[in-house]
Design an enzyme around this catalytic site. Structure first.
Site, PDB file in Angstrom:
ATOM      1  N   LEU A 140      14.988 -52.646  76.321  1.00 27.56           N
ATOM      2  CA  LEU A 140      14.105 -53.076  77.424  1.00 27.56           C
ATOM      3  C   LEU A 140      13.246 -54.292  77.052  1.00 27.56           C
ATOM      4  CD1 LEU A 140      13.041 -49.700  79.106  1.00 27.56           C
ATOM      5  CD2 LEU A 140      14.955 -51.216  79.618  1.00 27.56           C
ATOM      6  N   ASN A 175      14.289 -52.312  68.541  1.00 28.20           N
ATOM      7  CA  ASN A 175      14.315 -53.702  68.057  1.00 28.20           C
ATOM      8  C   ASN A 175      13.546 -54.657  68.977  1.00 28.20           C
ATOM      9  OD1 ASN A 175      16.308 -53.529  70.071  1.00 28.20           O
ATOM     10  ND2 ASN A 175      17.652 -55.004  69.075  1.00 28.20           N
ATOM     11  N   ASP A 183      24.039 -49.465  76.160  1.00 27.20           N
ATOM     12  CA  ASP A 183      23.704 -50.583  75.279  1.00 27.20           C
ATOM     13  C   ASP A 183      23.302 -51.807  76.113  1.00 27.20           C
ATOM     14  OD1 ASP A 183      23.179 -52.113  73.067  1.00 27.20           O
ATOM     15  OD2 ASP A 183      25.263 -52.289  72.407  1.00 27.20           O
TER      16      ASP A 183
HETATM   17  C1  NCD Z   1      21.907 -55.430  70.899  1.00 27.07           C
HETATM   18  C2  NCD Z   1      20.692 -56.264  71.231  1.00 27.07           C
HETATM   19  O1  NCD Z   1      20.853 -57.339  71.829  1.00 27.07           O
HETATM   20  O2  NCD Z   1      19.564 -55.842  70.962  1.00 27.07           O
HETATM   21  N1  NCD Z   1      23.055 -56.284  70.938  1.00 27.07           N
HETATM   22  C3  NCD Z   1      24.339 -55.916  71.069  1.00 27.07           C
HETATM   23  O3  NCD Z   1      25.213 -56.771  71.002  1.00 27.07           O
HETATM   24  N2  NCD Z   1      24.694 -54.679  71.265  1.00 27.07           N
HETATM   25  C4  NCD Z   1      21.757 -54.746  69.597  1.00 27.07           C
HETATM   26  C5  NCD Z   1      22.749 -53.645  69.369  1.00 27.07           C
HETATM   27  O4  NCD Z   1      22.877 -52.718  70.185  1.00 27.07           O
HETATM   28  O5  NCD Z   1      23.404 -53.651  68.350  1.00 27.07           O
HETATM   29 ZN    ZN Z   2      23.817 -51.618  68.072  1.00 29.00          ZN
END
Ligand code: NCD
Ligand code: ZN
Length: 446
Positions: free
Chosen positions: A68, A99, A312
């Site tokens: 988010l 993150n 994701d």
């Molecule tokens: C995710 C991100 O942008 O935070 N990116 C991705 O390609 N999936 C990080 C993650 O889920 O590994």
């Molecule tokens: Zn990931």
């Protein structure tokens, strides 16, 4: 007292339409259609009515893997815009990855994420805590404090990064076990993916893109299954992307190891033939694999080897995507398109029925996360966290029409089946006919 009647709806897409009466956030009656009562329970005269016209009712979806971007990158997504995307996608609970900037490695950040989600009031935003300080993989974060905080963190992950050091992972699993929480691993052996931008295979080789081998994921999945076995702990595999990971998870489960796994809609639908255009909208971690991997993942989700779907959802700014492939950030939007992709890849081909959709998008993720108010049966006495689905709708994806602040959907201009008609959080309609409710009705400060 507040009543909501869902008129003429088919729970799990089964049987004749019924009426569902929701009172103060709880399902209090469910039965044959009538005007003033549902199954003998009188309906308040000022009840809100949702005409379902025979559409399908499922438990609200639960997403174990959402980015988010708040705090820190509110130019790409906020808890408010992401909550809107989630409600429109049929979700009643999401887990926001750690993150962010600052990283969610203290209860100051995780409590804030929870509170802000409640303030917005469209979906329960559960914070994921970092496993290690700053996601650096060197020192365990204060998981206990985050778990005990207001945000009640139940899932810890360094997602975006792998907890690559086997000793740190071992300690994290032991610590998590004692706290009764879950470690979710982004399985990527970093020594095998240095500089990698695409799935290692014939397509990347021909296009001159540095390859991310399947073994980088699979070696960590195998290692972590063994570490979880020895610690007697649970481990969850984020975004499984290869046929080999499926085999390893299957093997580990057969050994009695407490392992669960998620798959993203994009790994079920897309493959590395999309790289042809060098459009970085297709860049994601783990990378889009080959069609045979996608087939294996579909089968594994239908068979229960893979437990659930997780989006994701990873918003990125235009300048992070509209640039050369190697420099672009990995990740794609997913919340508003997830259901349609599952219908396209599993329901339409007959691999999954609507009960199966309820399992992989709601019941199993709720169970994995330990949420007791989500993923519940549609029955009297249960919380009304619900999603109404129009299975016959079809719609064309337009990034500019999505609620996310960012535009990085890989499905632009694609016509997809099925649409979320309404979402209900504790009996309150949060989204209806593609529009979110604007009233912010959170519990904080009340
Ligand atoms: C995710 C991100 O942008 O935070 N990116 C991705 O390609 N999936 C990080 C993650 O889920 O590994
Ligand atoms: Zn990931």
């Amino acid at each position: 007292m507040s009543d909501l009647v869902i008129r003429g709806v088919r729970p799990y897409g089964e049987g004749e339409p019924v009426d569902v009466l929701v009172r103060d956030g709880v399902i209090v009656a469910l039965g044959a259609r009538s005007d003033a009562a549902v199954d003998g329970v009188e309906v308040a005269t000022d009840a809100e009515v949702l005409e379902a016209d025979g559409r399908i009712l499922l438990p609200g979806f639960v997403d174990l893997h959402t980015h988010l971007r708040e705090p820190g990158r509110e130019d790409t997504e906020t808890i408010e815009s992401g909550s809107a995307a989630a409600a429109l996608g049929g979700y009643t609970a999401v887990f926001a990855m750690a993150n962010t900037y600052p990283v969610a490695d203290t209860s100051v950040v995780t409590d804030h994420v929870w509170r802000r989600g409640q303030e917005v009031g469209l979906v329960d935003v559960h914070p994921v805590g970092a496993v290690t300080v700053g996601l650096a993989g060197k020192q365990l974060a204060e998981m206990g404090t985050m778990a005990a905080g207001e945000g009640r963190v139940r899932i810890f992950s360094d997602d975006g990064h792998c907890v690559y050091d086997p000793l740190i992972m071992r300690r994290a699993l032991e610590y998590a076990k004692s706290l009764g929480v879950l470690i979710a691993q982004h399985a990527e052996e970093p020594r095998l993916t240095q500089g990698a931008v695409a799935h290692e295979g014939p397509n990347a080789a021909r296009l001159g893109l540095a390859g991310w081998p399947r073994a980088a994921e699979e070696s960590i999945v195998a290692r972590d299954a063994l570490l979880a076995r020895d610690a007697g702990a649970r481990v969850h595999i984020c975004h499984a992307s290869t046929a080999g990971t499926v085999e390893l998870v299957k093997w580990a489960k057969a050994q009695g190891i407490s392992i669960t796994a998620e798959v993203t809609p994009h790994h079920l639908l897309l493959d590395d033939s999309r790289l042809e255009t060098y459009d970085a909208v297709n860049k994601v971690n783990p990378p889009l694999r080959e069609a045979s991997d996608a087939q294996a993942l579909r089968k594994a989700l239908a068979d229960g080897v893979i437990d659930c779907v997780a989006t994701d959802h990873a918003p990125h700014a235009e300048q992070e995507k509209c640039c050369e492939f190697a420099a672009a950030r990995p990740g794609m939007l997913g919340l508003e398109t997830a259901l349609s992709i599952i219908v396209e890849t599993l329901v339409a081909p007959g691999l999954l029925d609507w009960r199966g959709v309820a399992k992989v998008m709601s019941e199993n993720p709720a169970r994995i996360a330990g949420l007791d108010d989500q993923g519940r049966p549609i029955a009297v006495g249960e919380p009304a966290n619900l999603t109404l689905i129009d299975p016959d709708a079809s719609w064309t994806v337009r990034a500019r029409e999505l609620a996310s602040i960012s535009d990085n959907t890989p499905y632009e201009a694609m016509t997809l089946p099925a649409k979320v008609a309404a979402t209900m959080l504790r009996g309150r309609i949060t989204a209806r006919d593609g529009v979110v409710t604007t009233a912010l009705a959170g519990r904080v400060g009340q």
